[in-house]
Design a protein around this motif. Structure first.
Motif, PDB file in Angstrom:
ATOM      1  N   TRP A 174      -6.639  -8.738  -8.180  1.00  0.00           N
ATOM      2  CA  TRP A 174      -5.857  -7.524  -7.986  1.00  0.00           C
ATOM      3  C   TRP A 174      -6.771  -6.306  -7.929  1.00  0.00           C
ATOM      4  O   TRP A 174      -6.613  -5.437  -7.058  1.00  0.00           O
ATOM      5  N   GLN A 175      -7.732  -6.242  -8.814  1.00  0.00           N
ATOM      6  CA  GLN A 175      -8.631  -5.100  -8.842  1.00  0.00           C
ATOM      7  C   GLN A 175      -9.424  -4.980  -7.539  1.00  0.00           C
ATOM      8  O   GLN A 175      -9.613  -3.880  -7.014  1.00  0.00           O
ATOM      9  N   GLN A 176      -9.858  -6.122  -6.993  1.00  0.00           N
ATOM     10  CA  GLN A 176     -10.581  -6.088  -5.722  1.00  0.00           C
ATOM     11  C   GLN A 176      -9.692  -5.570  -4.603  1.00  0.00           C
ATOM     12  O   GLN A 176     -10.131  -4.772  -3.757  1.00  0.00           O
ATOM     13  N   ALA A 177      -8.423  -6.012  -4.580  1.00  0.00           N
ATOM     14  CA  ALA A 177      -7.493  -5.539  -3.550  1.00  0.00           C
ATOM     15  C   ALA A 177      -7.276  -4.034  -3.672  1.00  0.00           C
ATOM     16  O   ALA A 177      -7.215  -3.320  -2.660  1.00  0.00           O
ATOM     17  N   ALA A 225      -2.319  -5.786 -12.741  1.00  0.00           N
ATOM     18  CA  ALA A 225      -3.666  -5.702 -13.303  1.00  0.00           C
ATOM     19  C   ALA A 225      -3.798  -6.602 -14.529  1.00  0.00           C
ATOM     20  O   ALA A 225      -4.823  -7.262 -14.728  1.00  0.00           O
ATOM     21  N   ALA A 226      -2.726  -6.664 -15.335  1.00  0.00           N
ATOM     22  CA  ALA A 226      -2.774  -7.466 -16.549  1.00  0.00           C
ATOM     23  C   ALA A 226      -2.662  -8.960 -16.258  1.00  0.00           C
ATOM     24  O   ALA A 226      -3.336  -9.785 -16.882  1.00  0.00           O
ATOM     25  N   GLU A 227      -1.812  -9.335 -15.295  1.00  0.00           N
ATOM     26  CA  GLU A 227      -1.540 -10.739 -15.049  1.00  0.00           C
ATOM     27  C   GLU A 227      -2.486 -11.390 -14.048  1.00  0.00           C
ATOM     28  O   GLU A 227      -2.786 -12.577 -14.137  1.00  0.00           O
ATOM     29  N   ARG A 285       0.809  -1.218   0.000  1.00  0.00           N
ATOM     30  CA  ARG A 285       0.000   0.000   0.000  1.00  0.00           C
ATOM     31  C   ARG A 285       0.842   1.269   0.000  1.00  0.00           C
ATOM     32  O   ARG A 285       0.349   2.339  -0.363  1.00  0.00           O
ATOM     33  N   GLU A 286       2.089   1.194   0.393  1.00  0.00           N
ATOM     34  CA  GLU A 286       2.949   2.382   0.367  1.00  0.00           C
ATOM     35  C   GLU A 286       3.616   2.548  -0.990  1.00  0.00           C
ATOM     36  O   GLU A 286       3.673   3.646  -1.534  1.00  0.00           O
ATOM     37  N   ALA A 287       4.110   1.447  -1.556  1.00  0.00           N
ATOM     38  CA  ALA A 287       4.807   1.523  -2.842  1.00  0.00           C
ATOM     39  C   ALA A 287       3.852   1.391  -4.022  1.00  0.00           C
ATOM     40  O   ALA A 287       4.158   1.848  -5.131  1.00  0.00           O
ATOM     41  N   GLY A 288       2.715   0.748  -3.796  1.00  0.00           N
ATOM     42  CA  GLY A 288       1.704   0.647  -4.844  1.00  0.00           C
ATOM     43  C   GLY A 288       1.789  -0.575  -5.733  1.00  0.00           C
ATOM     44  O   GLY A 288       0.896  -0.814  -6.527  1.00  0.00           O
ATOM     45  N   GLY A 289       2.824  -1.391  -5.600  1.00  0.00           N
ATOM     46  CA  GLY A 289       2.976  -2.551  -6.462  1.00  0.00           C
ATOM     47  C   GLY A 289       2.483  -3.836  -5.817  1.00  0.00           C
ATOM     48  O   GLY A 289       1.875  -3.828  -4.739  1.00  0.00           O
ATOM     49  N   PHE A 290       2.749  -4.928  -6.506  1.00  0.00           N
ATOM     50  CA  PHE A 290       2.322  -6.253  -6.063  1.00  0.00           C
ATOM     51  C   PHE A 290       3.545  -7.075  -5.677  1.00  0.00           C
ATOM     52  O   PHE A 290       4.573  -7.057  -6.359  1.00  0.00           O
ATOM     53  N   VAL A 291       3.447  -7.788  -4.569  1.00  0.00           N
ATOM     54  CA  VAL A 291       4.486  -8.725  -4.147  1.00  0.00           C
ATOM     55  C   VAL A 291       3.851 -10.108  -4.119  1.00  0.00           C
ATOM     56  O   VAL A 291       2.961 -10.377  -3.300  1.00  0.00           O
ATOM     57  N   GLN A 344      10.111 -14.337  -4.067  1.00  0.00           N
ATOM     58  CA  GLN A 344       9.169 -13.242  -4.233  1.00  0.00           C
ATOM     59  C   GLN A 344       9.153 -12.769  -5.678  1.00  0.00           C
ATOM     60  O   GLN A 344      10.172 -12.778  -6.368  1.00  0.00           O
ATOM     61  N   GLN A 345       7.995 -12.355  -6.094  1.00  0.00           N
ATOM     62  CA  GLN A 345       7.819 -11.796  -7.435  1.00  0.00           C
ATOM     63  C   GLN A 345       7.242 -10.397  -7.284  1.00  0.00           C
ATOM     64  O   GLN A 345       6.200 -10.211  -6.653  1.00  0.00           O
ATOM     65  N   ARG A 346       7.913  -9.401  -7.830  1.00  0.00           N
ATOM     66  CA  ARG A 346       7.429  -8.028  -7.724  1.00  0.00           C
ATOM     67  C   ARG A 346       6.926  -7.555  -9.083  1.00  0.00           C
ATOM     68  O   ARG A 346       7.625  -7.683 -10.091  1.00  0.00           O
ATOM     69  N   LEU A 347       5.720  -7.006  -9.080  1.00  0.00           N
ATOM     70  CA  LEU A 347       5.114  -6.476 -10.298  1.00  0.00           C
ATOM     71  C   LEU A 347       4.623  -5.064 -10.046  1.00  0.00           C
ATOM     72  O   LEU A 347       4.223  -4.721  -8.930  1.00  0.00           O
ATOM     73  N   SER A 348       4.668  -4.261 -11.075  1.00  0.00           N
ATOM     74  CA  SER A 348       4.068  -2.932 -10.977  1.00  0.00           C
ATOM     75  C   SER A 348       2.551  -3.080 -10.943  1.00  0.00           C
ATOM     76  O   SER A 348       2.005  -4.154 -11.244  1.00  0.00           O
ATOM     77  N   ALA A 349       1.853  -2.001 -10.601  1.00  0.00           N
ATOM     78  CA  ALA A 349       0.394  -2.048 -10.569  1.00  0.00           C
ATOM     79  C   ALA A 349      -0.171  -2.414 -11.936  1.00  0.00           C
ATOM     80  O   ALA A 349      -1.134  -3.195 -12.040  1.00  0.00           O
TER      81      ALA A 349
END
Length: 538
Positions: free
Chosen positions: A231-234, A224-226, A195-201, A215-220
């Motif tokens: 993700w949208q609900q979160a 959203a695409a993968e 919630r601070e950085a905005g991405g997905f872990v 760990q896998q890090r993805l941008s927002a």
């Protein structure tokens, strides 16, 4: 490199104030079976002081957890004694105190909470706030200890994340400030939204959870695409939290009115790394501690510390006695001679150790926030103060809880009477049970008093395994206690439904079978001076 060597490499030199800024001293609190010892193990794994995380029940060929080292702990799969772990992480020195979760060992947990600067409150995703967690949180609230909440077991079916957060605010008045938010409902854990950085872990499962989870890090945008709908609900739920004022407020956390919240799975090592980073970033450093007169002891003052736990049997080969002392001010140097405040006598610190579960290593220096194990410290008891220089200092002692269970202890082998006396004295000094004496029963029949009956199991086991002095217990019917304010009233308190016992501190304790017996005696003798047994935890 051992855990303690790694911690020492992070210590370095410097004055106590500078060193205190690098310390993070905290306890893990929870209801039994919420995963506390597993989380402790996972934190050590993420700090790279373990190559493999143990399992509480040793399943799938994994070893047992480091913090649960007593035979009874490993047999029952629960923590029944506190454990101190120290290790270095990210240029900080972590002092992590694992606590018993079972309510029967509340006194031990209370002592640990007197020695920390913050706490991690561990919740089961399916059960939320449970009775013992509520009791322990009340102690934290009373002492003003900031709390970080880790919602565990998100890899299993459980309650909704928003519902769990609402419970924090509604039941204990602690405003939740989620730093991570689960992607996927409990039981279908994909990862977390930072919630601070905005991405997905995201996390990849490791067989059994013994190794660090990849760990896998993805941008927002990538998330959203993968990931799509989950993700949208979160994201939408995170936006609702922000609109409700649930973003991080460090001042509210330090005031213990709000709690950062993280989601994960300790057994799978999901979210544990984020928790460790949050502890380093947000948990308060050691500060000045108030003495018995209410005056704060500055960090830069000469060395001072207080003993919050005494433990024997950590080394079966030597059956030595270790006093765990929290450093409050100054610099500790091994070999220094300090003053024992209770007696005014000198105390030599030649045998000082840092502790990692049952593993120990010599410590040369320690600073405010550190926990030092003083070996063969037969003169030290729980609540004692040690200090160097002048003027003298003494920190508040540890109050005893009101016991609710009583049993007369007798040796089952008269030939082991000496070992029986020594073992009972040892259990009393450690606080395993409260040991009382009756003028009518005699010295050979001490009365063990406990908050919970499982303490009797521990006492019986240790008397046989450590002192080779098996005991027999005769349970007594008492459930209600009061302090005796006037010693001359003793004869009136010796009845069919009440009895008077002497405590080690010189006070007298009147025990009654129930509230009815207490009220009946007061009606008969209204002049009786009986007082509640009050601990700071109440």
């Amino acid at each position: 490199m051992s855990a303690t060597e790694d911690a020492r490499s992070a210590v370095g030199g410097g004055d106590p104030v500078q060193q205190a800024r690098r310390r993070r001293t905290f306890a893990v609190i929870s209801h039994p079976d919420a995963g506390k010892s597993t989380l402790t193990e996972a934190l050590a794994l993420h700090a790279r002081v373990l190559s493999e995380a143990g399992a509480v029940h040793g399943k799938a060929g994994r070893r047992g957890v480091v913090s649960d080292w007593l035979a009874m702990e490993r047999a029952r799969g629960i923590s029944i004694t506190s454990a101190a772990l120290q290790f270095g992480y990210d240029d900080c020195v972590i002092n992590l105190l694992d606590t018993p979760g079972h309510a029967d060992f509340s006194e031990d947990t209370y002592r640990v909470l007197s020695a920390v600067d913050s706490a991690v409150m561990l919740l089961d995703a399916a059960k939320g706030l449970e009775p013992q967690t509520l009791k322990l949180f009340d102690v934290c609230r009373h002492r003003g200890i900031p709390v970080i909440t880790f919602i565990n077991k998100w890899d299993r079916p459980g309650r909704a994340a928003l519902e769990l957060c609402d419970e924090l605010s509604e039941r204990i008045g602690l405003s939740p400030m989620p730093l991570t938010w689960p992607v996927g409902e409990a039981g279908h854990f994909r990862g977390v939204l930072d919630r601070e950085a905005g991405g997905f872990v995201g996390y990849e499962r490791q067989a059994g959870g013994a190794q660090l989870a990849a760990q896998q890090r993805l941008s927002a945008e990538q998330a959203a695409a993968e990931i799509g709908a989950e993700w949208q609900q979160a994201v939408e739920e995170s936006e609702l939290l922000s609109a409700d004022g649930a973003d991080l407020d460090i001042a509210a956390f330090n005031e213990a009115s709000a709690t950062p919240v993280l989601f994960g799975s300790a057994v799978r090592n999901f979210g544990v790394g984020q928790l460790l980073d949050v502890l380093v970033r947000l948990a308060p450093q050691p500060g000045p501690r108030a003495d018995v007169r209410g005056k704060s002891r500055p960090l830069e003052a000469p060395f001072s510390a207080f003993v919050f736990k005494v433990q024997t049997g950590m080394d079966p080969a030597h059956r030595d006695r270790v006093a765990f002392a929290r450093v409050c001010s100054g610099e500790f140097e091994r070999g220094m001679v300090v003053t024992h405040a209770a007696t005014g006598r000198p105390f030599a610190t030649k045998y000082a150790q840092q502790v990692f579960g049952r593993q120990r290593d010599t410590v040369e220096t320690a600073y405010p926030g550190d926990v030092v194990g003083l070996v063969n410290a037969s003169a030290l008891g729980v609540g004692d103060t040690l200090y160097a220089g002048k003027p003298a200092v003494e920190f508040p002692g540890m109050p005893s809880f009101a016991p609710e269970h009583f049993a007369v202890a007798r040796t089952s082998d008269p030939g082991r009477a000496k070992q029986f006396r020594r073992g009972i004295e040892q259990l009393s000094q450690e606080g395993v049970v409260q040991v009382l004496h009756s003028q009518t029963r005699g010295e050979g029949a001490p009365v063990l008093a406990a908050v919970g009956p499982m303490q009797f199991d521990v006492a019986t086991h240790r008397m046989e395994s450590e002192f080779r002095a098996p005991i027999e217990l005769e349970r007594l019917p008492y459930r209600v206690v009061r302090l005796v304010g006037d010693e001359s009233q003793r004869p009136r308190l010796q009845t069919r439904t009440s009895e008077v016992f002497d405590r080690p501190d010189g006070s007298a304790l009147a025990a009654f079978t129930d509230d009815i017996a207490l009220r009946s005696l007061i009606r008969l003798h209204p002049e009786l001076d009986l007082r509640h047994v009050v601990a700071d935890a109440e």
